[in-house]
Scaffold this active site. Sequence first.
Site, PDB file in Angstrom:
ATOM      1  N   TYR A 267       0.845  -1.207   0.000  1.00  0.00           N
ATOM      2  CA  TYR A 267       0.000   0.000   0.000  1.00  0.00           C
ATOM      3  C   TYR A 267       0.873   1.248   0.000  1.00  0.00           C
ATOM      4  O   TYR A 267       0.667   2.158  -0.799  1.00  0.00           O
ATOM      5  CB  TYR A 267      -0.934  -0.013   1.212  1.00  0.00           C
ATOM      6  CG  TYR A 267      -1.859   1.186   1.250  1.00  0.00           C
ATOM      7  CD1 TYR A 267      -2.941   1.286   0.382  1.00  0.00           C
ATOM      8  CD2 TYR A 267      -1.640   2.230   2.153  1.00  0.00           C
ATOM      9  CE1 TYR A 267      -3.787   2.396   0.404  1.00  0.00           C
ATOM     10  CE2 TYR A 267      -2.485   3.333   2.184  1.00  0.00           C
ATOM     11  CZ  TYR A 267      -3.553   3.415   1.315  1.00  0.00           C
ATOM     12  OH  TYR A 267      -4.388   4.504   1.335  1.00  0.00           O
TER      13      TYR A 267
HETATM   14  N1  LIG Z   1      -9.373   6.730   4.492  1.00  0.00           N
HETATM   15  C1  LIG Z   1      -8.078   6.918   4.704  1.00  0.00           C
HETATM   16  O1  LIG Z   1      -7.596   6.905   5.862  1.00  0.00           O
HETATM   17  C2  LIG Z   1      -7.157   7.171   3.549  1.00  0.00           C
HETATM   18  C3  LIG Z   1      -5.871   7.658   3.837  1.00  0.00           C
HETATM   19  C4  LIG Z   1      -5.012   7.908   2.774  1.00  0.00           C
HETATM   20  C5  LIG Z   1      -5.413   7.673   1.476  1.00  0.00           C
HETATM   21  N2  LIG Z   1      -6.670   7.188   1.227  1.00  0.00           N
HETATM   22  C6  LIG Z   1      -7.020   6.928  -0.166  1.00  0.00           C
HETATM   23  O2  LIG Z   1      -8.218   7.574  -0.490  1.00  0.00           O
HETATM   24  C7  LIG Z   1      -8.852   6.897  -1.582  1.00  0.00           C
HETATM   25  C8  LIG Z   1     -10.330   6.702  -1.276  1.00  0.00           C
HETATM   26  O3  LIG Z   1     -10.444   5.848  -0.155  1.00  0.00           O
HETATM   27  P1  LIG Z   1     -11.571   6.019   0.955  1.00  0.00           P
HETATM   28  O4  LIG Z   1     -10.882   6.179   2.257  1.00  0.00           O
HETATM   29  O5  LIG Z   1     -12.581   6.990   0.533  1.00  0.00           O
HETATM   30  O6  LIG Z   1     -12.138   4.531   0.954  1.00  0.00           O
HETATM   31  P2  LIG Z   1     -13.587   3.907   0.693  1.00  0.00           P
HETATM   32  O7  LIG Z   1     -14.629   4.650   1.451  1.00  0.00           O
HETATM   33  O8  LIG Z   1     -13.419   2.453   0.922  1.00  0.00           O
HETATM   34  O9  LIG Z   1     -13.832   4.207  -0.857  1.00  0.00           O
HETATM   35  C9  LIG Z   1     -13.130   3.522  -1.840  1.00  0.00           C
HETATM   36  C10 LIG Z   1     -13.802   3.792  -3.181  1.00  0.00           C
HETATM   37  O10 LIG Z   1     -13.064   3.061  -4.179  1.00  0.00           O
HETATM   38  C11 LIG Z   1     -13.984   2.252  -4.892  1.00  0.00           C
HETATM   39  N3  LIG Z   1     -13.354   1.008  -5.318  1.00  0.00           N
HETATM   40  C12 LIG Z   1     -12.832   0.026  -4.534  1.00  0.00           C
HETATM   41  N4  LIG Z   1     -12.437  -1.002  -5.293  1.00  0.00           N
HETATM   42  C13 LIG Z   1     -12.719  -0.663  -6.580  1.00  0.00           C
HETATM   43  C14 LIG Z   1     -12.568  -1.313  -7.822  1.00  0.00           C
HETATM   44  N5  LIG Z   1     -12.047  -2.559  -7.918  1.00  0.00           N
HETATM   45  N6  LIG Z   1     -12.971  -0.667  -8.957  1.00  0.00           N
HETATM   46  C15 LIG Z   1     -13.527   0.566  -8.884  1.00  0.00           C
HETATM   47  N7  LIG Z   1     -13.693   1.225  -7.737  1.00  0.00           N
HETATM   48  C16 LIG Z   1     -13.297   0.609  -6.593  1.00  0.00           C
HETATM   49  C17 LIG Z   1     -15.137   1.974  -3.949  1.00  0.00           C
HETATM   50  O11 LIG Z   1     -16.350   1.759  -4.662  1.00  0.00           O
HETATM   51  P3  LIG Z   1     -17.018   0.327  -5.044  1.00  0.00           P
HETATM   52  O12 LIG Z   1     -16.846  -0.578  -3.870  1.00  0.00           O
HETATM   53  O13 LIG Z   1     -18.444   0.704  -5.333  1.00  0.00           O
HETATM   54  O14 LIG Z   1     -16.292  -0.127  -6.265  1.00  0.00           O
HETATM   55  C18 LIG Z   1     -15.237   3.311  -3.202  1.00  0.00           C
HETATM   56  O15 LIG Z   1     -16.025   4.209  -3.954  1.00  0.00           O
HETATM   57  C19 LIG Z   1      -8.077   5.605  -1.787  1.00  0.00           C
HETATM   58  O16 LIG Z   1      -7.200   5.738  -2.877  1.00  0.00           O
HETATM   59  C20 LIG Z   1      -7.289   5.479  -0.491  1.00  0.00           C
HETATM   60  O17 LIG Z   1      -6.106   4.742  -0.660  1.00  0.00           O
HETATM   61  C21 LIG Z   1      -7.550   6.929   2.222  1.00  0.00           C
END
Ligand SMILES: NC(=O)c1ccc[n+]([C@@H]2O[C@H](COP(=O)([O-])OP(=O)(O)OC[C@H]3O[C@@H](n4cnc5c(N)ncnc54)[C@H](OP(=O)(O)O)[C@@H]3O)[C@@H](O)[C@H]2O)c1
Length: 272
Positions: free
Chosen positions: A156
């Site tokens: 990651y």
């Molecule tokens: N939350 C944190 O602490 C954090 C910290 C640093 C960076 N980030 C980054 O922020 C971004 C968004 O994450 P989040 O925290 O908002 O997580 P989240 O709530 O789990 O959202 C993830 C999104 O990605 C989509 N997704 C997952 N697998 C997919 C696939 N195979 N194809 C297409 N879409 C897919 C999901 O939609 P579906 O399931 O409908 O496909 C969902 O809309 C990510 O890149 C993550 O690495 C998050």
Amino acid sequence: MSAVEKMGKALVTGASSGIGATYADRLAQRGHDLVLVARDEKRLAGLAAKLSAQYGVAVDVLKADLTQREDVRVVEKRLREDGAIELLVNNAGIGPKGPLLADDIDYLEAMIELNVVAVNRLAIAAAQVFAARGKGAIINIASVVALVPERFNGTYNASKAFVLNLTQSINAEVSGKGVKVQAMLPGLTRTEIFDRAGGSIDHLDPSMVMDVTDLVDAALAGFDQGELITIPSLPDAADWDTFVKARLVLAPNLSHDRPAGRYGVERKAAAI
Ligand SMILES: NC(=O)c1ccc[n+]([C@@H]2O[C@H](COP(=O)([O-])OP(=O)(O)OC[C@H]3O[C@@H](n4cnc5c(N)ncnc54)[C@H](OP(=O)(O)O)[C@@H]3O)[C@@H](O)[C@H]2O)c1
């Protein structure tokens, strides 16, 4: 900016929950028409109906599993052929299930497909079309773990370091071509990402966990301010500048015609 003033269309990946859904909301509020991409079509359709009713923008849904290369190509085609799209939010991603020594390599490879391969293809396609048109913007969602790989889980961290590095390189290439680029590096943010990977955000120190709306509002403020790298938690942006300057101190010595003296190779090479 008035909410009713029309902005360019934005394509947001991972728009069905968390950070992507929040970007979709805030961009719709700013007057952007939207293309929402994720796997959960029902959830996307619900968000699309809500945003178009609330903000009067047009919202399309594009179902895609971005671990599948044929689906990524469909999204790429949309980016290339829909001339109204002026902003890509390259956000979809998954997190680690645990430390590398206990993780499932097949899951980690799927993570690379989503967090790296799809992000790379969509960012480059957007950079190419936006640079050709002389207008557009790309927001890539990385993570602060790109900067502290010792403190989180392997693949990651590496995937997010890729996103950060790619953004910096694209920015250098599109300089002067009318394309705005930003890498956004969230710290821990309250979304579904931890539950999806079999964990829970409730086990984490709450003083380190940001609300997702605060994160995205700060990130968009950084975007408006023209930041290339936005770290919403970082109190003093000068610390980032210091870090970049320290890295570039290495630059004059990263490629020479002989190894450094401490390796003792120079004399042996000369003797051959
Ligand atoms: N939350 C944190 O602490 C954090 C910290 C640093 C960076 N980030 C980054 O922020 C971004 C968004 O994450 P989040 O925290 O908002 O997580 P989240 O709530 O789990 O959202 C993830 C999104 O990605 C989509 N997704 C997952 N697998 C997919 C696939 N195979 N194809 C297409 N879409 C897919 C999901 O939609 P579906 O399931 O409908 O496909 C969902 O809309 C990510 O890149 C993550 O690495 C998050």
